[in-house]
Design a protein around this motif. Structure first.
Motif, PDB file in Angstrom:
ATOM      1  N   ILE A 164       0.859  -1.241  -0.016  1.00  9.87           N
ATOM      2  CA  ILE A 164       0.074  -0.081  -0.096  1.00  9.87           C
ATOM      3  C   ILE A 164       0.878   1.143   0.039  1.00  9.87           C
ATOM      4  O   ILE A 164       0.572   2.114  -0.689  1.00  9.87           O
ATOM      5  CB  ILE A 164      -0.970  -0.113   1.256  1.00  9.87           C
ATOM      6  N   ALA A 166       2.005   1.703  -3.440  1.00  8.08           N
ATOM      7  CA  ALA A 166       1.354   2.218  -4.366  1.00  8.08           C
ATOM      8  C   ALA A 166       0.913   3.666  -4.195  1.00  8.08           C
ATOM      9  O   ALA A 166       1.218   4.480  -5.139  1.00  8.08           O
ATOM     10  CB  ALA A 166       0.041   1.521  -4.194  1.00  8.08           C
ATOM     11  N   LEU A 188       1.783   1.959  -9.991  1.00  9.70           N
ATOM     12  CA  LEU A 188       0.900   1.486  -8.869  1.00  9.70           C
ATOM     13  C   LEU A 188       0.012   0.522  -8.971  1.00  9.70           C
ATOM     14  O   LEU A 188      -0.426   0.071  -7.996  1.00  9.70           O
ATOM     15  CB  LEU A 188       0.377   2.710  -8.455  1.00  9.70           C
ATOM     16  N   VAL A 190      -1.199  -2.291  -6.372  1.00  5.91           N
ATOM     17  CA  VAL A 190      -2.691  -2.376  -5.664  1.00  5.91           C
ATOM     18  C   VAL A 190      -3.120  -3.817  -6.082  1.00  5.91           C
ATOM     19  O   VAL A 190      -3.999  -4.292  -4.980  1.00  5.91           O
ATOM     20  CB  VAL A 190      -3.427  -1.460  -6.407  1.00  5.91           C
ATOM     21  N   LEU A 245      -4.307  -6.369  -2.944  1.00  6.58           N
ATOM     22  CA  LEU A 245      -5.774  -6.826  -2.945  1.00  6.58           C
ATOM     23  C   LEU A 245      -5.772  -8.250  -2.903  1.00  6.58           C
ATOM     24  O   LEU A 245      -6.688  -8.982  -2.275  1.00  6.58           O
ATOM     25  CB  LEU A 245      -6.625  -6.253  -4.031  1.00  6.58           C
TER      26      LEU A 245
END
Length: 193
Positions: free
Chosen positions: A96, A99, A184, A188, A192
């Motif tokens: 995170i 990103a 990014l 991501v 996820l």
């Protein structure tokens, strides 16, 4: 023919690891893909960055060296973070953060470019240290195979970023900022999963 047989063998071995092993493998490969694009995406648009931000050749040298230096400096943080919050949670948080740095890096001016490039290098350094331990823990009977697969994914990510950043710049109206920020997306996706 030999490659076809080898790929069946690899898939069969992975299938033996079960669904959790397959999920761990997918996660491992997605993380590995993110270990180089922050570094290799800069060089193809370096001239455009220099023109856009009026950077000197010395500043460009610092820009390309900075993430590699930070990669090494941040590596010792990985075991501490892993012990404190666990390796998976550490990687999730770092993905995170990666990103966010990749989003902010091209749109925060000259200072932001350097600061967020350094942070991206630090994120990569932490994940570089954690992945081999996860491989050994989750795939103790397949360490060599898994290490080979995540190395392929790492190199794939590096190659994709080096080869696609300039076409992305052209696709984004000759703007280097969105072509750098694009990287990014894999971070991501990995976070996820």
């Amino acid at each position: 023919m030999a490659l076809k047989g080898m790929s069946r063998h690899v898939i069969g071995k992975l299938y033996e690891e079960g669904v959790s092993g397959g999920t761990a493998l997918v996660g491992l490969l997605l993380v590995a893909i993110n270990l180089r694009p922050a570094l290799t995406s800069v060089s193809p648009v370096l001239k455009n960055i220099a023109e856009g931000l009026s950077l000197s050749p010395a500043a460009l040298g610092v820009l390309t060296t900075l993430p590699v230096v930070c990669l090494g400096l941040a590596a010792p943080l990985a075991p501490k973070l892993s012990r404190r919050i666990g390796p998976e949670r550490t990687i999730f948080i770092i993905l995170i953060l990666l990103a966010v740095t990749l989003l902010a890096r091209p749109v925060t001016g000259t200072l932001g470019l350097f600061v967020f490039t350094a942070l991206a290098g630090a994120c990569i350094g932490i994940m570089n240290v954690l992945l081999p331990g996860i491989v050994k823990r989750d795939f103790p009977a397949r360490v060599s195979l898994m290490t080979g697969l995540y190395t392929v994914a790492l190199n794939l990510g590096a190659s994709l970023a080096a080869g696609a950043t300039e076409p992305l710049r052209q696709a984004f109206g000759n703007q280097w900022q969105p072509s750098l920020a694009f990287w990014l997306v894999p971070a991501v996706i990995a976070a996820l999963v």
